[in-house]
Design a protein around this motif. Structure first.
Motif, PDB file in Angstrom:
ATOM      1  N   UNK A 174      32.856 -14.891  24.465  1.00  0.00           N
ATOM      2  CA  UNK A 174      32.755 -13.878  23.403  1.00  0.00           C
ATOM      3  C   UNK A 174      32.039 -14.461  22.190  1.00  0.00           C
ATOM      4  N   UNK A 175      32.456 -15.651  21.784  1.00  0.00           N
ATOM      5  CA  UNK A 175      31.881 -16.259  20.591  1.00  0.00           C
ATOM      6  C   UNK A 175      30.424 -16.660  20.806  1.00  0.00           C
ATOM      7  N   UNK A 176      30.093 -17.109  22.002  1.00  0.00           N
ATOM      8  CA  UNK A 176      28.697 -17.458  22.309  1.00  0.00           C
ATOM      9  C   UNK A 176      27.837 -16.195  22.331  1.00  0.00           C
ATOM     10  N   UNK A 177      28.377 -15.109  22.855  1.00  0.00           N
ATOM     11  CA  UNK A 177      27.605 -13.869  22.978  1.00  0.00           C
ATOM     12  C   UNK A 177      27.141 -13.358  21.621  1.00  0.00           C
ATOM     13  N   UNK A 178      28.010 -13.407  20.612  1.00  0.00           N
ATOM     14  CA  UNK A 178      27.648 -12.851  19.296  1.00  0.00           C
ATOM     15  C   UNK A 178      26.526 -13.658  18.643  1.00  0.00           C
ATOM     16  N   UNK A 179      26.382 -14.909  19.059  1.00  0.00           N
ATOM     17  CA  UNK A 179      25.332 -15.773  18.505  1.00  0.00           C
ATOM     18  C   UNK A 179      23.962 -15.480  19.122  1.00  0.00           C
TER      19      UNK A 179
ATOM     20  N   UNK B 236      38.464 -12.232  16.573  1.00  0.00           N
ATOM     21  CA  UNK B 236      37.386 -12.940  15.876  1.00  0.00           C
ATOM     22  C   UNK B 236      37.971 -13.741  14.714  1.00  0.00           C
ATOM     23  N   UNK B 237      38.409 -14.973  14.942  1.00  0.00           N
ATOM     24  CA  UNK B 237      38.850 -15.799  13.820  1.00  0.00           C
ATOM     25  C   UNK B 237      37.728 -15.889  12.785  1.00  0.00           C
ATOM     26  N   UNK B 238      38.109 -16.068  11.567  1.00  0.00           N
ATOM     27  CA  UNK B 238      37.132 -16.035  10.470  1.00  0.00           C
ATOM     28  C   UNK B 238      35.911 -16.914  10.726  1.00  0.00           C
ATOM     29  N   UNK B 239      36.109 -18.089  11.273  1.00  0.00           N
ATOM     30  CA  UNK B 239      34.994 -19.012  11.514  1.00  0.00           C
ATOM     31  C   UNK B 239      34.032 -18.511  12.591  1.00  0.00           C
ATOM     32  N   UNK B 240      34.461 -17.559  13.408  1.00  0.00           N
ATOM     33  CA  UNK B 240      33.622 -17.058  14.501  1.00  0.00           C
ATOM     34  C   UNK B 240      32.954 -15.721  14.171  1.00  0.00           C
ATOM     35  N   UNK B 241      33.269 -15.143  13.039  1.00  0.00           N
ATOM     36  CA  UNK B 241      32.672 -13.876  12.633  1.00  0.00           C
ATOM     37  C   UNK B 241      31.235 -14.115  12.208  1.00  0.00           C
ATOM     38  N   UNK B 242      30.340 -13.277  12.686  1.00  0.00           N
ATOM     39  CA  UNK B 242      28.912 -13.459  12.451  1.00  0.00           C
ATOM     40  C   UNK B 242      28.475 -12.657  11.233  1.00  0.00           C
TER      41      UNK B 242
END
Length: 159
Positions: A118-123, A92-98
């Motif tokens: 992965x990044x879309x899922x957390x959103x 999780x790069x910093x910009x992608x952390x929710x």
């Protein structure tokens, strides 16, 4: 008939809501701290390709395990904890952390190989019928990746 209690545990519903708000703030602070610790572990030992060797022009004085063990000992936690922080931070790069989503929840879908998925899922937090809000829980994250949940939900009976 649904009975709505004015108490939850030993506190009023109003006090409960205050405690939840305060706890969410603390969880958010804790997630930021865990990610920051993971980032520090990544700086000490970046993730390596399969096989573990990274050319850096010098002979490594320590193995990854030794470096992370030293770091863990020096900050007073188990090496496995440092390894969890490091791995999760690497996914999780910093910009992608929710913001507002716990480190625990981030850790679960970190196993999704495709980073865009992965990044879309957390959103896309699932709807929580108890709270009436879209929010992540460890169980909803586990369902996303097909892991065994702590609180299974019984499927409605078929007619």
């Amino acid at each position: 008939m649904i009975i709505v209690s004015d108490r939850i545990g030993n506190v009023t519903r109003t006090r409960y809501e205050q405690l939840v708000t305060e706890a969410r703030d603390l969880i958010n602070q804790m997630a930021k701290a865990q990610f920051a610790l993971g980032d520090k572990a990544l700086e000490i030992e970046p993730m390596r390709p399969v096989g573990g060797w990274m050319p850096n022009g010098t002979d490594d004085l320590f193995t990854v395990e030794e470096s992370l063990q030293m770091f863990a000992d020096d900050i007073g936690v188990a090496r496995s904890t440092v390894e969890d922080w490091r791995w999760t931070a690497s996914r999780w790069p910093e910009a992608k952390r929710k913001d507002g989503v716990s480190f625990t929840v981030h850790k679960i879908p970190a196993s999704i190989q495709d980073e865009n998925e992965r990044w879309a899922a957390i959103e896309d937090a699932p709807f929580n019928s108890r709270t009436g809000k879209r929010q992540w829980t460890p169980d909803t994250a586990k369902r996303l990746v097909g892991q065994r949940v702590d609180r299974p939900v019984t499927a409605p009976a078929r007619p």
